[in-house]
Design a protein around this motif. Structure first.
Motif, PDB file in Angstrom:
ATOM      1  N   GLY A 105       0.818  -1.212   0.000  1.00 57.38           N
ATOM      2  CA  GLY A 105       0.000   0.000   0.000  1.00 57.38           C
ATOM      3  C   GLY A 105       0.851   1.261   0.000  1.00 57.38           C
ATOM      4  O   GLY A 105       0.686   2.143  -0.845  1.00 57.38           O
ATOM      5  N   ILE A 106       1.795   1.329   0.942  1.00 58.11           N
ATOM      6  CA  ILE A 106       2.578   2.567   1.078  1.00 58.11           C
ATOM      7  C   ILE A 106       3.490   2.774  -0.125  1.00 58.11           C
ATOM      8  O   ILE A 106       3.522   3.871  -0.721  1.00 58.11           O
ATOM      9  CB  ILE A 106       3.392   2.542   2.392  1.00 58.11           C
ATOM     10  N   PRO A 145      -8.127  -1.031 -16.966  1.00 62.51           N
ATOM     11  CA  PRO A 145      -8.552  -1.022 -15.568  1.00 62.51           C
ATOM     12  C   PRO A 145      -7.517  -1.692 -14.671  1.00 62.51           C
ATOM     13  O   PRO A 145      -6.897  -2.688 -15.070  1.00 62.51           O
ATOM     14  CB  PRO A 145      -9.855  -1.819 -15.593  1.00 62.51           C
ATOM     15  N   LEU A 146      -7.340  -1.121 -13.475  1.00 65.12           N
ATOM     16  CA  LEU A 146      -6.282  -1.544 -12.554  1.00 65.12           C
ATOM     17  C   LEU A 146      -6.256  -3.052 -12.341  1.00 65.12           C
ATOM     18  O   LEU A 146      -5.217  -3.701 -12.474  1.00 65.12           O
ATOM     19  CB  LEU A 146      -6.482  -0.818 -11.219  1.00 65.12           C
ATOM     20  N   ILE A 147      -7.413  -3.620 -12.066  1.00 64.60           N
ATOM     21  CA  ILE A 147      -7.401  -5.030 -11.685  1.00 64.60           C
ATOM     22  C   ILE A 147      -7.147  -5.919 -12.912  1.00 64.60           C
ATOM     23  O   ILE A 147      -6.453  -6.937 -12.820  1.00 64.60           O
ATOM     24  CB  ILE A 147      -8.684  -5.413 -10.926  1.00 64.60           C
ATOM     25  N   LEU A 148      -7.643  -5.483 -14.077  1.00 63.23           N
ATOM     26  CA  LEU A 148      -7.366  -6.242 -15.306  1.00 63.23           C
ATOM     27  C   LEU A 148      -5.875  -6.218 -15.614  1.00 63.23           C
ATOM     28  O   LEU A 148      -5.256  -7.246 -15.909  1.00 63.23           O
ATOM     29  CB  LEU A 148      -8.119  -5.629 -16.489  1.00 63.23           C
ATOM     30  N   GLY A 149      -5.289  -5.013 -15.542  1.00 61.14           N
ATOM     31  CA  GLY A 149      -3.858  -4.886 -15.790  1.00 61.14           C
ATOM     32  C   GLY A 149      -3.062  -5.722 -14.805  1.00 61.14           C
ATOM     33  O   GLY A 149      -2.108  -6.415 -15.164  1.00 61.14           O
ATOM     34  N   LEU A 176       0.886  -2.115  -9.706  1.00 62.82           N
ATOM     35  CA  LEU A 176      -0.037  -1.101  -9.188  1.00 62.82           C
ATOM     36  C   LEU A 176       0.419   0.293  -9.612  1.00 62.82           C
ATOM     37  O   LEU A 176      -0.396   1.171  -9.893  1.00 62.82           O
ATOM     38  CB  LEU A 176      -0.132  -1.189  -7.666  1.00 62.82           C
ATOM     39  N   THR A 177       1.741   0.492  -9.666  1.00 60.08           N
ATOM     40  CA  THR A 177       2.266   1.788 -10.105  1.00 60.08           C
ATOM     41  C   THR A 177       1.965   2.016 -11.581  1.00 60.08           C
ATOM     42  O   THR A 177       1.480   3.075 -11.975  1.00 60.08           O
ATOM     43  CB  THR A 177       3.795   1.836  -9.889  1.00 60.08           C
ATOM     44  N   PHE A 238      -5.226  -0.090  -3.036  1.00 63.27           N
ATOM     45  CA  PHE A 238      -4.095  -0.953  -3.401  1.00 63.27           C
ATOM     46  C   PHE A 238      -4.029  -2.183  -2.490  1.00 63.27           C
ATOM     47  O   PHE A 238      -3.744  -3.284  -2.940  1.00 63.27           O
ATOM     48  CB  PHE A 238      -2.780  -0.168  -3.328  1.00 63.27           C
ATOM     49  N   ILE A 239      -4.295  -1.975  -1.211  1.00 61.18           N
ATOM     50  CA  ILE A 239      -4.266  -3.102  -0.278  1.00 61.18           C
ATOM     51  C   ILE A 239      -5.312  -4.143  -0.685  1.00 61.18           C
ATOM     52  O   ILE A 239      -5.057  -5.347  -0.696  1.00 61.18           O
ATOM     53  CB  ILE A 239      -4.508  -2.607   1.173  1.00 61.18           C
ATOM     54  N   VAL A 240      -6.493  -3.635  -1.083  1.00 55.38           N
ATOM     55  CA  VAL A 240      -7.556  -4.560  -1.505  1.00 55.38           C
ATOM     56  C   VAL A 240      -7.154  -5.283  -2.787  1.00 55.38           C
ATOM     57  O   VAL A 240      -7.358  -6.493  -2.925  1.00 55.38           O
ATOM     58  CB  VAL A 240      -8.886  -3.799  -1.695  1.00 55.38           C
TER      59      VAL A 240
END
Lengths: 307, 343, 309
Positions: A105-106, A145-149, A176-177, A238-240
């Motif tokens: 996350g951080i 989309p974030l989760i697809l990527g 995530l970045t 991001f944690i999720v």
């Protein structure tokens, strides 16, 4: 109505931007100090960060020790949260599991803030072809989309059974970045565009201040706050996502210890032993909640309208 | 209202009294209960309004003039606003004790209001004709096309060119002056007996200001409305108003016929306001501004609220609240009203 | 309007090219052997690797590879999956159930989310407002897969109200209610919060004061004058969130064993079926971009201040 217009126009017209930024920050801090939610979230985050850095402070048990003779035990004095399907102590594993989520996350929040912030400021400040180019690149990454990527990336670079913990965490942070920065870049670009036409920025330019100086002392103080707020709220997201990747079997995988791994293991036993699911989920949700509340509190402090 | 009415305009249930008095505000108090404390926005305001009369309410921001208007209109948000005491009588009936549903039905046909910033006061997502026509659809049960026809008629009345073509346009497609005309058309749609205009020209260019004021005066004359003009700009009302009330810190501190008010102010605050208007015949002199700021309404000074800013303040001004009393032809709430009037 | 759509579609082309290139590059060009796992636990035979590299033009420079892939993609050839079946055929069978799932999820977002947001906004500071604010925070902070498995256990297994799994491709719509609710749950919470915030802000606006001064009923002032303005950002959110919905579909279809597009991607990941995953994700990204265009057009209809000339 006249009063509010006058109030918003006056500081810019006075040309005292540093004073304005400072007093805005001071105002925000003053109202934050009074906000109960702010202190609750800060305290929670403090505990979780400590857990991530120094887990043995919270438990003396070895999270890697599985007692085959004592599996799926309900909470007791010996095992506060009970034991899981492998006989691991759930309390110890929940404490040690904080590290993966907090690091992901951080780090991901910092890197998205840095990358998105720099690209957004460059696009907004210089405009022209650089803006056109950067904005198109932002659009391209925004389209995935974030989760697809994340799924695609982690599936293309599967973790071996004995991949290094930090390599796996690093991969999650990287993906995530790569797919998380466009939100920050768009936000940053639009706040820069809002600040740029102000008289004090024009004046600074006319006086020959260097672009870097203008960005640092005039643009950033005004444009950074919303980006930091979004980055804080994204931290929870991001944690999720990290936990979701683990759930799909492509994030962290056993023997790594993380909330996501613990939750996806426990889901199989939900019918019979719900307590195995409860504790890691609770901790993860509390961490996410803490960052969302912190972001909300900071936003409210910087945006008097929402009060 | 007159007895001759057309079929489209139903007879009003409300009749002014024998001397044509429409509105009577009696010792009105309004407080705002906020986290920072209780702000006493209105502290005992009384005035009345007759048919065909224009009353100007003057004062700085925060003097309570807009709150007074909104209290009369019944559109204050309660809470945080509280009306602890006072009465607002319309044609003899107290609006404050009336059931809300009855009061709602009066907004538009009996009392109407226009606001300062027409751009934000009109709904950005509906055509202007739709918004004017809404008055007829909601209060008169008119169908959509008839309501649009009424909207065109009203837009023509307030001199909007090409009204037929523009009736389906949106507020942002009009200029500031035209938007304010649309607000006015909406407010007079149902022939109200009382029209309240809250800073109707403040957001406009000077030339447009004059046109809007002329339009208001013309409509008021034509319909014999009681008009309340709320403004901080003394220059705007001089030609239009019959009487004026000057407000300070939630009180009326001076009341006078408009000519007396300008020629012979009987309150130091009124005099200060007049001196702060630039005048051509005093070119070259320093413009006198009133020093200091209006008081914080949660901490109104003891005695006369104006005393910290008043050049004439004596000890008595810091202890006793001056009552609004007769001074010659006018009323003034100053311990030294006679000195002001004659000085 | 027509011109605007054409311009937007043209602008979409570089974005689609860029996005598909990234997707393509991630799977086929970055270091790492794309044939890993193709042959079970053992490394693939040299023969198979050579054939695979030939088939996917892996011996060409990256841009040429991509160009060839794109050329086929444009002609509707999405490649073949692990078992040699064209990905297009697989998708043709599966898109309806995922489409139904997504539409139902959006319906839940719109109906439950907006209703909860309006109730909370109108009664700001009262019990219902606190209930909505707190419960949405909970939903947002619990991962969707936990909510999904939990609701599946409660409604599907313990109480038996809904089927716990929906393996059939032409399952009745009623059996998709639970999965669609799970898929939409996060967005329901966001929509409720967004609606509430906008409504509260708009209720303070000048034109609502005007509506009151016009003698309109409270219901009309809120329902007609405030709601429309408050829903404009909500519509944008639902559009932008569609991407999240597509990602969420993978998780939801996995939980409820639905054989839709999401389930297909998940299986593709597990069997390391690169072609199937890349082509499917590419299709989803294009759908996502088209939905965003649609939302922008809708935005123009809702807000007359935006002109699409």
């Amino acid at each position: 109505m006249t009063d509010t217009i006058a109030a918003t126009v006056a500081p810019g017209a006075a040309g005292d931007d540093v004073g304005e930024a400072r007093s805005l920050t001071q105002d925000a801090w003053r109202s934050l100090k009074k906000n109960k939610m702010f202190w609750i979230s800060v305290a929670l985050i403090g505990v979780f960060v400590l857990m991530a850095i120094w887990p043995s402070l919270f438990t003396s048990k070895d999270p890697g020790f599985g007692d085959i003779n004592n599996v799926r035990a309900t909470p007791s004095a010996e095992h506060w949260f009970g034991t899981d399907t492998q006989g691991y102590d759930i309390y110890a594993r929940t404490i040690y599991g904080a590290r993966a989520s907090i690091i992901v996350g951080i780090l991901a929040s910092l890197t998205t803030l840095l990358l998105g912030g720099v690209l957004g400021v460059l696009a907004g400040f210089y405009g022209g072809w650089l803006d056109a180019l950067l904005s198109r690149i932002t659009d391209i990454f925004y389209a995935i989309p974030l989760i697809l990527g994340g799924i695609l990336f982690m599936a293309s670079f599967p973790n071996g059974a004995n991949s290094n913990y930090f390599v796996v965490v690093g991969k999650v942070v990287l993906v995530l970045t790569v797919f998380g920065w466009p939100t920050i870049a768009r936000l940053m670009r639009s706040s820069v565009l809002q600040v740029k036409p102000n008289e004090y920025v024009l004046a600074a330019r006319a006086l020959g201040a260097s672009p870097w100086r203008i960005i640092r002392s005039h643009i950033l103080p005004n444009a950074l706050a919303p980006a930091i707020v979004v980055a804080t709220i994204n931290l929870g997201v991001f944690i999720v996502v990290e936990a979701t990747l683990s759930f799909l079997g492509i994030g962290l995988t056993p023997p790594a210890i993380s909330w996501g791994v613990a939750i996806s293991d426990a889901l199989n036993a939900i019918r019979t032993y719900p307590h195995i699911l409860l504790f890691p989920s609770l901790f993860l949700s509390l961490a996410v909640l803490a960052f969302i509340l912190l972001g909300d509190a900071v936003r409210d402090a910087f945006d008097p309208k929402s009060r | 209202m007159t007895t001759t009415t057309t079929s489209s305009a139903p007879v009003s249930d409300y009749k002014p009294d024998a001397d044509g008095r429409l509105l009577e505000v009696d010792d009105l108090h309004v407080e705002f209960h906020t986290q920072e404390g209780v702000a006493k926005a209105i502290n005992g305001v009384s005035f009345d309004l007759h048919q065909g009369e224009t009353l100007a309410i003057l004062g700085e921001s925060g003097s309570g003039k807009s709150v007074t208007a909104q209290a009369v209109m019944g559109i204050l948000d309660m809470p945080p606003a509280v009306i602890p005491s006072g009465a607002i009588r319309y044609c003899g009936q107290d609006l404050l004790t009336m059931p809300e549903e009855q009061r709602r039905k009066m907004r538009g046909p009996e009392i109407s209001m226009i606001f300062q910033d027409a751009l934000s006061s009109l709904n950005p997502t509906f055509p202007v004709g739709w918004q004017i026509g809404e008055m007829f659809r909601q209060h008169r049960g008119m169908n959509k096309s008839d309501a649009y026809a009424q909207a065109v008629r009203l837009m023509e009345r307030v001199a909007i060119p090409a009204a037929k073509e523009r009736v389906k346009q949106y507020p942002h497609q009009f200029s500031g002056g035209m938007r304010q005309r649309i607000m006015i058309a909406m407010a007079i749609a149902l022939d109200p007996a009382v029209l309240i205009a809250d800073e109707p020209t403040t957001a406009l260019d000077v030339t447009v200001q004059a046109q809007i004021m002329a339009l208001l005066a013309e409509l008021q004359e034509e319909r014999q409305m009681g008009l309340i003009l709320i403004t901080h700009d003394l220059g705007v009302v001089a030609d239009v108003a019959d009487r004026a009330a000057v407000m300070y810190a939630g009180r009326i501190v001076a009341k006078a016929g408009i000519d007396d008010l300008y020629a012979r102010p009987a309150h130091p605050y009124t005099r200060g306001l007049l001196e702060s208007i630039p005048r051509l015949d005093q070119k070259g002199q320093t413009l006198a501004a009133i020093g200091g700021l209006p008081p914080n309404l949660t901490r109104i000074p003891a005695g006369c609220a104006f005393n910290p800013r008043c050049r004439m303040a004596q000890d008595v001004c810091r202890t006793d609240v001056p009552a609004l009393r007769d001074v010659g032809q006018q009323k003034s709430a100053c311990h030294f009203a006679e000195e002001v009037l004659n000085g | 309007m027509g011109k605007y759509i054409v311009r937007r579609l043209l602008q979409m082309i570089p974005v689609i090219l860029g996005a598909t290139f990234i997707i393509f590059a991630m799977v086929f060009a970055l270091p790492g052997d794309p044939t890993v796992g193709k042959c079970g636990e053992r490394p693939c035979s040299a023969e198979y690797v050579a054939k695979f590299r030939e088939e996917h033009n892996l011996n060409d420079p990256l841009v040429v590879q991509y160009g060839k892939y794109l050329g086929k993609f444009v002609q509707g050839d999405l490649g073949t999956n692990y078992y040699g079946i064209p990905v297009k055929e697989d998708l043709a069978q599966r898109y309806t159930i995922t489409g139904r799932l997504a539409l139902m999820a959006i319906a839940f977002e719109a109906v439950i989310g907006i209703l909860a947001g309006v109730l909370a906004g109108v009664r700001k500071g009262r019990f219902i407002d606190n209930l909505v604010t707190v419960s949405t925070l909970f939903v947002i902070s619990i991962p969707v897969f936990v909510i999904g498995v939990f609701l599946q256990y409660l409604f599907g297994i313990k109480w038996g109200i809904f089927p716990a799994t929906v393996p059939s491709l032409d399952a009745p719509t009623s059996s998709l209610i639970l999965p669609a609710f799970v898929l939409g749950s996060l967005s329901i919470a966001y929509v409720a919060r967004l609606t509430r915030t906008n409504l509260v802000e708009n209720l303070r606006s000048d034109y609502v004061r005007t509506a009151k001064a016009k003698g309109l009923t409270k219901n009309r002032a809120v329902g007609v004058h405030t709601l429309r303005n408050s829903l404009i950002p909500v519509v944008t959110f639902i559009g932008a969130d569609f991407g999240g919905l597509l990602g969420g579909a993978i998780v939801t279809e996995r939980i409820f064993n639905i054989q839709g597009v999401g389930g297909y991607i998940w299986r593709g990941i597990n069997s390391r079926d690169g072609v199937a995953v890349v082509s499917t994700v590419t299709v989803l990204v294009i759908v996502y971009l088209l939905v965003n265009l649609l939302v922008d057009l809708l935005y123009g209809v809702l807000d007359p201040r935006i002109s699409h000339d």
